[in-house]
Motif scaffolding. Structure first.
Motif, short mmCIF file in Angstrom:
data_model
loop_
_atom_site.label_atom_id
_atom_site.label_comp_id
_atom_site.label_asym_id
_atom_site.label_seq_id
_atom_site.Cartn_x
_atom_site.Cartn_y
_atom_site.Cartn_z
N HIS A 114 0.81 -1.22 0.00
CA HIS A 114 0.00 0.00 0.00
C HIS A 114 0.84 1.26 0.00
CE1 HIS A 114 -3.88 -1.96 0.51
NE2 HIS A 114 -3.20 -2.85 1.19
N ASP A 115 2.06 1.19 0.51
CA ASP A 115 2.81 2.42 0.68
C ASP A 115 4.20 2.43 0.06
OD1 ASP A 115 3.75 0.56 2.44
OD2 ASP A 115 3.56 1.77 4.23
N GLU A 116 4.61 1.36 -0.56
CA GLU A 116 5.91 1.34 -1.21
C GLU A 116 5.79 1.95 -2.60
OE1 GLU A 116 7.13 -2.73 -1.23
OE2 GLU A 116 7.07 -2.87 0.94
N GLY A 117 6.90 2.37 -3.16
CA GLY A 117 6.92 2.89 -4.51
C GLY A 117 7.43 1.85 -5.49
N HIS A 118 7.87 2.30 -6.63
CA HIS A 118 8.33 1.40 -7.68
C HIS A 118 9.58 0.62 -7.29
CE1 HIS A 118 8.62 -0.07 -11.77
NE2 HIS A 118 9.89 0.27 -11.79
N PHE A 119 10.41 1.21 -6.45
CA PHE A 119 11.68 0.58 -6.11
C PHE A 119 11.65 -0.16 -4.78
CE2 PHE A 119 12.64 3.97 -9.10
CZ PHE A 119 13.26 3.23 -10.08
N GLY A 120 10.47 -0.43 -4.27
CA GLY A 120 10.35 -1.26 -3.08
C GLY A 120 10.37 -0.49 -1.78
N THR A 121 10.66 -1.22 -0.74
CA THR A 121 10.61 -0.70 0.61
C THR A 121 11.82 0.18 0.91
OG1 THR A 121 9.57 -2.76 1.26
CG2 THR A 121 10.44 -1.41 3.02
N GLY A 126 13.64 -2.15 5.87
CA GLY A 126 12.66 -2.50 4.85
C GLY A 126 13.18 -3.45 3.80
N ARG A 127 14.35 -3.18 3.27
CA ARG A 127 14.93 -4.05 2.24
C ARG A 127 15.20 -5.46 2.79
NH1 ARG A 127 14.30 -1.97 -2.44
NH2 ARG A 127 15.17 0.05 -2.87
N LEU A 128 15.64 -5.53 4.03
CA LEU A 128 15.91 -6.84 4.63
C LEU A 128 14.62 -7.65 4.79
CD1 LEU A 128 18.48 -5.79 7.37
CD2 LEU A 128 18.95 -6.88 5.17
N GLU A 129 13.55 -6.99 5.21
CA GLU A 129 12.26 -7.66 5.33
C GLU A 129 11.76 -8.14 3.97
OE1 GLU A 129 9.79 -4.78 7.27
OE2 GLU A 129 10.75 -5.10 9.22
N GLU A 130 11.94 -7.31 2.95
CA GLU A 130 11.54 -7.66 1.60
C GLU A 130 12.31 -8.89 1.11
OE1 GLU A 130 12.25 -5.28 -2.42
OE2 GLU A 130 10.90 -4.20 -1.07
N LYS A 131 13.62 -8.89 1.32
CA LYS A 131 14.45 -10.04 0.90
C LYS A 131 14.08 -11.30 1.68
CE LYS A 131 16.89 -8.43 -2.34
NZ LYS A 131 16.42 -8.77 -3.66
N ALA A 132 13.83 -11.17 2.97
CA ALA A 132 13.44 -12.33 3.78
C ALA A 132 12.15 -12.93 3.25
CB ALA A 132 13.28 -11.92 5.25
#
Length: 145
Positions: A114-121, A126-132
């Motif tokens: 809902h709140d991320e943009g085109h390049f993710g968190t 945030g990036r670590l959670e996305e990768k996990a």
């Protein structure tokens, strides 16, 4: 397969001049509104328009060892580059096809932000959670979990 904010509804997006990047893309792909050749060309490779052809193809039916891989498809309501409707439509079309020996729809997941943009968190973690999350998906699909 992980498809991060993929541009999957190409023709419908290119047919909507109200979308922010459509006019800029006419130079690269042509204007399907005014040029029938550009329309047919884009229609020929548009993933949302061709997924049914792939899922019903003789290549899949004649060779049971061929399978559609698990897919994590991401999108965001806040992305101005790729509309959320393209990835959502793509996943819906795969799920609509139904579960078969070659298509396991439970392995096709739409991750909707809902709140991320085109390049993710963004943010520190945030990036670590996305990768996990991506690694957890891959582990599930290949059977490690």
């Amino acid at each position: 397969i992980i498809l991060k904010v993929p541009f999957l509804d190409v023709l419908d997006s290119m047919m909507d001049p109200n979308l922010p990047l459509t006019h800029a893309e006419f130079e690269e792909w042509g204007n399907p509104q005014d040029d029938n050749e550009a329309y047919e060309y884009i229609k020929g490779y548009d993933p949302c328009r061709n997924i049914s052809n792939l899922l019903n193809s003789n290549a899949l039916k004649s060779d049971p060892s061929r399978k559609i891989p698990g897919m994590l498809v991401t999108c965001s309501l806040s992305d101005i580059r790729v509309g959320f409707w393209g990835p959502a439509k793509f996943v819906a079309k795969i799920r609509e096809h139904g579960e078969t020996e070659q298509v396991k729809v439970s392995n096709v997941l739409l991750d909707w932000s809902h709140d991320e943009g085109h390049f993710g968190t963004g943010g520190r973690f945030g990036r670590l959670e996305e990768k996990a999350f991506e690694y957890a998906f891959l582990h599930k699909v290949i059977g490690i979990v």
